[in-house]
Design an enzyme around this catalytic site. Structure first.
Site, PDB file in Angstrom:
ATOM      1  N   LYS A  22       0.988  -1.242   0.204  1.00 45.08           N
ATOM      2  CA  LYS A  22       0.062  -0.039  -0.067  1.00 45.08           C
ATOM      3  C   LYS A  22       0.724   1.421   0.066  1.00 45.08           C
ATOM      4  O   LYS A  22       0.561   2.018  -0.697  1.00 45.08           O
ATOM      5  CB  LYS A  22      -0.921   0.333   1.230  1.00 45.08           C
ATOM      6  CG  LYS A  22      -1.772  -1.097   1.079  1.00 45.08           C
ATOM      7  CD  LYS A  22      -2.929  -0.876   2.363  1.00 45.08           C
ATOM      8  CE  LYS A  22      -2.304  -0.808   3.821  1.00 45.08           C
ATOM      9  NZ  LYS A  22      -1.703  -2.206   4.209  1.00 45.08           N
ATOM     10  N   ARG A 135      12.012  -5.205   4.130  1.00 49.20           N
ATOM     11  CA  ARG A 135      11.938  -3.862   3.411  1.00 49.20           C
ATOM     12  C   ARG A 135      12.755  -2.957   4.333  1.00 49.20           C
ATOM     13  O   ARG A 135      12.911  -3.113   5.469  1.00 49.20           O
ATOM     14  CB  ARG A 135      10.380  -3.575   3.327  1.00 49.20           C
ATOM     15  CG  ARG A 135       9.919  -3.393   4.602  1.00 49.20           C
ATOM     16  CD  ARG A 135       8.231  -3.156   4.181  1.00 49.20           C
ATOM     17  NE  ARG A 135       7.379  -3.250   5.717  1.00 49.20           N
ATOM     18  CZ  ARG A 135       6.017  -2.889   5.574  1.00 49.20           C
ATOM     19  NH1 ARG A 135       5.465  -2.754   4.298  1.00 49.20           N
ATOM     20  NH2 ARG A 135       5.517  -2.612   6.780  1.00 49.20           N
ATOM     21  N   ARG A 169      11.772  -0.681  10.009  1.00 49.22           N
ATOM     22  CA  ARG A 169      10.634  -0.194  10.950  1.00 49.22           C
ATOM     23  C   ARG A 169      10.727  -1.297  11.958  1.00 49.22           C
ATOM     24  O   ARG A 169      11.079  -2.385  11.862  1.00 49.22           O
ATOM     25  CB  ARG A 169       9.281  -0.412  10.340  1.00 49.22           C
ATOM     26  CG  ARG A 169       8.746   0.814   9.600  1.00 49.22           C
ATOM     27  CD  ARG A 169       7.469   0.720   8.959  1.00 49.22           C
ATOM     28  NE  ARG A 169       6.440  -0.045   9.486  1.00 49.22           N
ATOM     29  CZ  ARG A 169       5.417  -0.199   8.981  1.00 49.22           C
ATOM     30  NH1 ARG A 169       4.968   0.166   7.484  1.00 49.22           N
ATOM     31  NH2 ARG A 169       4.422  -0.992   9.547  1.00 49.22           N
TER      32      ARG A 169
HETATM   33  P1  ADP Z   1       1.284  -1.953   7.692  1.00 52.30           P
HETATM   34  O1  ADP Z   1       0.193  -1.857   6.867  1.00 52.30           O
HETATM   35  O2  ADP Z   1       2.308  -2.513   6.784  1.00 52.30           O
HETATM   36  O3  ADP Z   1       1.020  -2.987   8.718  1.00 52.30           O
HETATM   37  P2  ADP Z   1       1.347   0.691   8.363  1.00 52.30           P
HETATM   38  O4  ADP Z   1       2.385   1.869   8.253  1.00 52.30           O
HETATM   39  O5  ADP Z   1       0.093   1.006   7.704  1.00 52.30           O
HETATM   40  O6  ADP Z   1       1.951  -0.516   8.099  1.00 52.30           O
HETATM   41  O7  ADP Z   1       0.842   0.704   9.981  1.00 52.30           O
HETATM   42  C1  ADP Z   1       1.671   0.257  11.123  1.00 52.30           C
HETATM   43  C2  ADP Z   1       1.012   0.266  12.362  1.00 52.30           C
HETATM   44  O8  ADP Z   1       0.536   1.549  12.636  1.00 52.30           O
HETATM   45  C3  ADP Z   1      -0.027  -0.819  12.313  1.00 52.30           C
HETATM   46  O9  ADP Z   1       0.316  -2.101  12.714  1.00 52.30           O
HETATM   47  C4  ADP Z   1      -1.147  -0.120  13.476  1.00 52.30           C
HETATM   48  O10 ADP Z   1      -0.310  -0.332  14.925  1.00 52.30           O
HETATM   49  C5  ADP Z   1      -0.851   1.165  13.533  1.00 52.30           C
HETATM   50  N1  ADP Z   1      -1.923   1.865  12.665  1.00 52.30           N
HETATM   51  C6  ADP Z   1      -1.701   2.446  11.386  1.00 52.30           C
HETATM   52  N2  ADP Z   1      -2.872   2.841  10.804  1.00 52.30           N
HETATM   53  C7  ADP Z   1      -3.740   2.513  11.754  1.00 52.30           C
HETATM   54  C8  ADP Z   1      -5.327   2.566  11.958  1.00 52.30           C
HETATM   55  N3  ADP Z   1      -5.990   3.012  11.117  1.00 52.30           N
HETATM   56  N4  ADP Z   1      -5.882   2.368  13.019  1.00 52.30           N
HETATM   57  C9  ADP Z   1      -5.157   1.690  13.971  1.00 52.30           C
HETATM   58  N5  ADP Z   1      -3.988   1.494  13.881  1.00 52.30           N
HETATM   59  C10 ADP Z   1      -3.096   1.784  13.016  1.00 52.30           C
END
Ligand code: ADP
Length: 226
Positions: A22, A135, A169
């Site tokens: 994404k 990554r 990360r």
């Molecule tokens: P990925 O999709 O690879 O897990 P993200 O950067 O989108 O990576 O998200 C990393 C972390 O941030 C998630 O595992 C969660 O803990 C938190 N997070 C991100 N977006 C949300 C959301 N919309 N609601 C709750 N937690 C979120």
């Protein structure tokens, strides 16, 4: 940048499991279509880095692979939407539950906006851990790389900005990935049905090279914006 009214008011959502690509694809689409990429994961990582109270709470939860409470994420999203003229938006990482999908409807309605389309990135579940665990990102410009799928052409040098500092990360570990995938299956997967029921869902095959996926997605976005 295309300043057409449709693009300026677009609200596109990217859905997909962690590691589906994404972030990478949202970045490419934002550039290609002149949209603002809003990643809630990034917003939370920035808050964590800034050391705000919400950021510190979020950091601990993210490291476990759980979802950050709605009030923190939704507030961060609202603040970002209100920070200047965002134009057309591509949401990456939100909504992550049906409750958040309802919250997004309300957030957008309050700003005179509606969802244009939700596009899901479909990948084989077996490929996810490998995608995530290899990554890394340029610390200067944010360009994403991967140990197996996309190394910088010159080792140690970012292809985009020439920077030499990269980061991984803290939640990209095998253990955390398992929790993130379980959370996805339980809470986020139902969001697809939510948008399918409103005839807003478009599905895309997200396996294959980054460029090939980007082409398929671009075609999908063209269609959504037409
Ligand atoms: P990925 O999709 O690879 O897990 P993200 O950067 O989108 O990576 O998200 C990393 C972390 O941030 C998630 O595992 C969660 O803990 C938190 N997070 C991100 N977006 C949300 C959301 N919309 N609601 C709750 N937690 C979120």
């Amino acid at each position: 940048m295309d300043g057409s009214p449709v693009r300026q008011s677009a609200n596109l959502i990217l859905l997909g499991a962690p590691g589906a690509g994404k972030g990478t694809q949202a970045r490419l689409l934002a550039e290609r279509f002149g949209l603002t990429q809003i990643s809630t994961g990034e917003l939370l990582r920035e808050a964590a880095k800034a050391g705000t109270q919400a950021g510190a709470a979020a950091a601990e939860i993210m490291q476990r692979g759980d979802l950050v409470p709605d009030e923190i994420v939704t507030q961060a999203l609202a603040d970002r939407l209100d920070a200047g003229d965002v134009g057309g938006v591509i949401f990456d990482g939100y909504p992550r539950s049906v409750a958040q999908a309802h919250a997004l409807d309300a957030l957008l309605a309050a700003r005179g906006r509606t969802i244009t389309a939700a596009i899901s990135l479909d990948v084989y579940p077996e490929s996810i851990a490998e995608r995530i665990c290899g990554r890394f990102t340029c610390s200067t410009c944010g360009e994403g790389y991967h140990d197996r799928f996309k190394l910088p052409q010159i080792a140690g040098e970012c292809e985009v900005c020439g920077g030499g500092d990269f980061s991984r990360r803290v939640d990209d570990t095998t253990e955390t990935v398992l929790t993130r995938l379980a959370t996805y299956a339980e809470q986020t997967a139902p969001v697809e049905e939510f948008y399918a029921n409103r005839a807003l869902l478009k599905k895309t095959d997200a396996m294959g090279a980054i460029g090939a996926v980007a082409s398929r997605l671009s075609a999908c976005v063209e269609e959504a914006l037409a």
